[in-house]
Design an enzyme around this catalytic site. Structure first.
Site, PDB file in Angstrom:
ATOM      1  N   ARG A  54       0.817  -1.216   0.000  1.00 22.74           N
ATOM      2  CA  ARG A  54       0.000   0.000   0.000  1.00 22.74           C
ATOM      3  C   ARG A  54       0.853   1.270   0.000  1.00 22.74           C
ATOM      4  O   ARG A  54       0.444   2.295   0.551  1.00 22.74           O
ATOM      5  CB  ARG A  54      -0.949   0.043   1.211  1.00 22.74           C
TER       6      ARG A  54
ATOM      7  N   ARG B  91      -3.283   6.518   0.870  1.00 21.40           N
ATOM      8  CA  ARG B  91      -3.803   7.728   1.512  1.00 21.40           C
ATOM      9  C   ARG B  91      -2.860   8.432   2.464  1.00 21.40           C
ATOM     10  O   ARG B  91      -3.104   9.567   2.834  1.00 21.40           O
ATOM     11  CB  ARG B  91      -5.115   7.397   2.227  1.00 21.40           C
TER      12      ARG B  91
ATOM     13  N   ARG C   5      -6.827  11.541  -5.725  1.00 17.69           N
ATOM     14  CA  ARG C   5      -8.020  10.792  -5.326  1.00 17.69           C
ATOM     15  C   ARG C   5      -9.221  11.712  -5.050  1.00 17.69           C
ATOM     16  O   ARG C   5     -10.376  11.290  -5.210  1.00 17.69           O
ATOM     17  CB  ARG C   5      -7.651   9.977  -4.092  1.00 17.69           C
TER      18      ARG C   5
ATOM     19  N   ASP D 219      -6.452  -2.765  -7.676  1.00 20.83           N
ATOM     20  CA  ASP D 219      -6.967  -3.437  -6.490  1.00 20.83           C
ATOM     21  C   ASP D 219      -7.183  -4.898  -6.824  1.00 20.83           C
ATOM     22  O   ASP D 219      -7.507  -5.233  -7.966  1.00 20.83           O
ATOM     23  CB  ASP D 219      -8.282  -2.800  -6.019  1.00 20.83           C
TER      24      ASP D 219
ATOM     25  N   TYR E  43     -14.253 -12.554  -0.547  1.00 17.58           N
ATOM     26  CA  TYR E  43     -15.049 -11.348  -0.833  1.00 17.58           C
ATOM     27  C   TYR E  43     -16.298 -11.697  -1.643  1.00 17.58           C
ATOM     28  O   TYR E  43     -17.356 -11.092  -1.459  1.00 17.58           O
ATOM     29  CB  TYR E  43     -14.206 -10.305  -1.583  1.00 17.58           C
TER      30      TYR E  43
HETATM   31  O1  CP3 Z   1       0.180  -1.645  -2.589  1.00 19.44           O
HETATM   32  C1  CP3 Z   1      -0.086  -0.741  -3.377  1.00 19.44           C
HETATM   33  O2  CP3 Z   1       0.282   0.435  -3.196  1.00 19.44           O
HETATM   34  C2  CP3 Z   1      -0.802  -1.080  -4.668  1.00 19.44           C
HETATM   35  C3  CP3 Z   1      -2.225  -0.878  -4.669  1.00 19.44           C
HETATM   36  C4  CP3 Z   1      -3.136  -1.815  -3.895  1.00 19.44           C
HETATM   37  C5  CP3 Z   1      -4.373  -1.397  -3.331  1.00 19.44           C
HETATM   38  N1  CP3 Z   1      -5.029  -2.483  -2.836  1.00 19.44           N
HETATM   39  C6  CP3 Z   1      -4.876  -0.021  -3.363  1.00 19.44           C
HETATM   40  C7  CP3 Z   1      -5.997   0.381  -2.498  1.00 19.44           C
HETATM   41  C8  CP3 Z   1      -3.026  -3.200  -3.633  1.00 19.44           C
HETATM   42  C9  CP3 Z   1      -1.877  -4.145  -3.949  1.00 19.44           C
HETATM   43  C10 CP3 Z   1      -4.232  -3.605  -2.982  1.00 19.44           C
HETATM   44  C11 CP3 Z   1      -4.521  -4.989  -2.610  1.00 19.44           C
HETATM   45  C12 CP3 Z   1      -5.739  -5.288  -1.829  1.00 19.44           C
HETATM   46  N2  CP3 Z   1      -6.984  -4.744  -1.963  1.00 19.44           N
HETATM   47  C13 CP3 Z   1      -5.818  -6.292  -0.847  1.00 19.44           C
HETATM   48  C14 CP3 Z   1      -4.700  -7.204  -0.454  1.00 19.44           C
HETATM   49  C15 CP3 Z   1      -3.704  -6.532   0.402  1.00 19.44           C
HETATM   50  C16 CP3 Z   1      -4.164  -6.271   1.795  1.00 19.44           C
HETATM   51  O3  CP3 Z   1      -4.264  -5.077   2.147  1.00 19.44           O
HETATM   52  O4  CP3 Z   1      -4.393  -7.226   2.514  1.00 19.44           O
HETATM   53  C17 CP3 Z   1      -7.128  -6.296  -0.343  1.00 19.44           C
HETATM   54  C18 CP3 Z   1      -7.677  -7.202   0.743  1.00 19.44           C
HETATM   55  C19 CP3 Z   1      -7.863  -5.323  -1.068  1.00 19.44           C
HETATM   56  C20 CP3 Z   1      -9.311  -5.005  -0.937  1.00 19.44           C
HETATM   57  C21 CP3 Z   1      -9.527  -3.618  -0.485  1.00 19.44           C
HETATM   58  N3  CP3 Z   1      -9.254  -2.481  -1.253  1.00 19.44           N
HETATM   59  C22 CP3 Z   1     -10.054  -3.174   0.747  1.00 19.44           C
HETATM   60  C23 CP3 Z   1     -10.467  -4.103   1.884  1.00 19.44           C
HETATM   61  C24 CP3 Z   1     -10.108  -1.775   0.700  1.00 19.44           C
HETATM   62  C25 CP3 Z   1     -10.727  -0.853   1.704  1.00 19.44           C
HETATM   63  C26 CP3 Z   1      -9.951  -0.769   2.948  1.00 19.44           C
HETATM   64  C27 CP3 Z   1      -9.047   0.393   2.894  1.00 19.44           C
HETATM   65  O5  CP3 Z   1      -7.841   0.226   3.146  1.00 19.44           O
HETATM   66  O6  CP3 Z   1      -9.566   1.502   2.633  1.00 19.44           O
HETATM   67  C28 CP3 Z   1      -9.559  -1.358  -0.549  1.00 19.44           C
HETATM   68  C29 CP3 Z   1      -9.380   0.031  -1.015  1.00 19.44           C
HETATM   69  C30 CP3 Z   1      -7.998   0.428  -1.463  1.00 19.44           C
HETATM   70  N4  CP3 Z   1      -7.151  -0.325  -2.224  1.00 19.44           N
HETATM   71  C31 CP3 Z   1      -7.374   1.696  -1.216  1.00 19.44           C
HETATM   72  C32 CP3 Z   1      -6.126   1.665  -1.863  1.00 19.44           C
HETATM   73  C33 CP3 Z   1      -5.112   2.766  -1.950  1.00 19.44           C
HETATM   74  C34 CP3 Z   1      -7.998   2.868  -0.489  1.00 19.44           C
HETATM   75  C35 CP3 Z   1      -8.987   3.454  -1.425  1.00 19.44           C
HETATM   76  C36 CP3 Z   1      -9.182   4.946  -1.322  1.00 19.44           C
HETATM   77  O7  CP3 Z   1      -8.352   5.727  -1.839  1.00 19.44           O
HETATM   78  O8  CP3 Z   1     -10.231   5.309  -0.782  1.00 19.44           O
END
Ligand code: CP3
Length: 346
Positions: free
Chosen positions: A25, A29, A38, A74, A150
């Site tokens: 990540r 944010r 964003r 994602d 999911y």
């Molecule tokens: O790592 C990186 O920088 C690359 C981008 C990336 C994101 N999600 C961006 C994201 C990667 C590799 C993921 C993987 C992901 N997504 C996983 C596996 C990794 C982990 O964290 O366990 C999972 C379970 C998801 C599903 C997901 N996406 C959730 C549960 C959420 C909401 C929770 C949260 O953190 O807000 C997201 C949203 C998400 N994915 C954001 C980002 C930057 C936040 C979105 C926003 O800008 O509002």
């Protein structure tokens, strides 16, 4: 296909000048530059727009000086073209979770170039941008089990009741769903390599919610099939499972050149359980980045010493949290490079 990138060398357990570091990540944010992009579009629109994905992927490279870029996307985007409506508010929601065999049968097997062209386009744009920055690109997918969680729960879950009920109560349905998702993940990762991804990470965020026996029976065969199918010379695969401290040897058995390590286990112990011939990646507690900088430095040194001389990629044990101060992350990167270098100069 050997290159000079310290990240890829460490993945292959070759000697490096210092320990490479990137963070799960890392485009997110906690960066004001990410929040600026964003603020103009929804998260899904961002994922669908290659120019924006490229811009935010490059932010941590240019701002923090990390040693690898990870494609901004994602894990859930491939579930949309399979036939399920996805929303983020801000956590992910699928309106109609999979309940029956008919639901599972209705899911399509994706054609990545047609169904997620924006991901392939982002990879191509990034490879062009990364040449001058001399940084390699990691592609990724969710592991079948995490994606299925999911699809069955309809979002993030507390105790995964629906998923476990299906796994144990309707194993045929569970397995047919896992089969279909496994096929999609394989096609998706192969297409990413074709487009230019130089390493792959498989995110099995929820793999650690099961007992070792259930992981072995219900998860490992599918992850193993993915890893075997996508193996490409010169493209290391990182196998990351969240909460994996009780199942490390099984995670290693599932495969991968690099095993992602959660922070709840000592990295020396994780390496011992993983066995020879594989690198490890990890494993600072993401919340430790909120601690004072001297404390971060101390923890970084402990991990680098414990991880050993070769085959270590520094990372967090899970994703960075939005509250993390940017100057602490910069200090972390500097700390890893400094301790990684002095640890090697004997
Ligand atoms: O790592 C990186 O920088 C690359 C981008 C990336 C994101 N999600 C961006 C994201 C990667 C590799 C993921 C993987 C992901 N997504 C996983 C596996 C990794 C982990 O964290 O366990 C999972 C379970 C998801 C599903 C997901 N996406 C959730 C549960 C959420 C909401 C929770 C949260 O953190 O807000 C997201 C949203 C998400 N994915 C954001 C980002 C930057 C936040 C979105 C926003 O800008 O509002």
């Amino acid at each position: 296909m050997t290159t000079d990138y310290r990240f890829l060398k460490a993945c292959n357990s070759e000697p490096v000048d210092t320990t490479p570091v990137w963070m799960m990540r890392q485009a997110g944010r906690f960066l004001p530059e990410y929040r600026a992009v964003r603020s103009k579009v929804s998260f899904l629109e961002m994922c669908h727009t290659p120019a924006l994905c490229t811009e935010v992927t490059l932010q941590p490279i240019d701002i923090l000086g990390v040693d690898a870029a990870i494609l901004f996307s994602d894990i859930l985007v491939i579930i949309e073209p399979m036939g399920m409506k996805l929303d983020f508010n801000p956590s992910p929601v699928f309106e109609d979770p999979i309940k029956t065999q008919a639901d599972a049968d209705a899911l399509r097997v994706i054609k990545p170039e047609e169904d997620v062209p924006y991901v392939m386009e982002t990879i191509k744009m990034l490879r062009r941008e990364l040449v001058s920055r001399n940084v390699p690109l990691i592609g990724f997918s969710g592991a079948p089990f995490t994606l299925v969680s999911y699809m069955v729960e309809g979002g993030t879950s507390k105790n995964f009741m629906k998923l476990k009920n299906m796994m144990w109560g309707a194993p045929q349905l569970y397995r047919s769903l896992m089969e279909k998702v496994t096929e999609c993940v394989i096609l998706y990762l192969k297409a990413q390599v074709e487009a230019g991804a130089q390493a792959l990470q498989i995110f099995d965020t929820w793999g650690g919610i099961l007992s070792p026996a259930d992981y072995l029976n219900y998860v490992l065969p599918y992850t193993m099939r993915v890893i075997k199918a996508v193996q490409t010379p010169g493209v290391p695969v990182i196998n990351f499972v969240g909460n994996s401290q009780g199942i490390m040897p099984l995670v290693a058995q599932a495969g991968g050149d690099v095993i992602g390590v959660d922070w709840r286990i000592d990295i020396a112990e994780a390496r011992r359980q993983v066995g020879k011939g594989k690198a490890v990646q990890g494993n600072l507690d993401p919340l430790a980045l909120l601690a004072p900088i001297p404390e971060i430095d101390k923890k970084v040194k402990e991990i680098i010493v414990a991880a050993g001389d070769t085959g270590h990629v520094f990372n967090l044990g899970h994703g960075i949290v939005p509250e993390t101060p940017v100057d602490h992350v910069k200090a972390l990167v500097e700390s890893v490079h400094r301790h990684g270098e002095s640890h090697r100069v004997k």
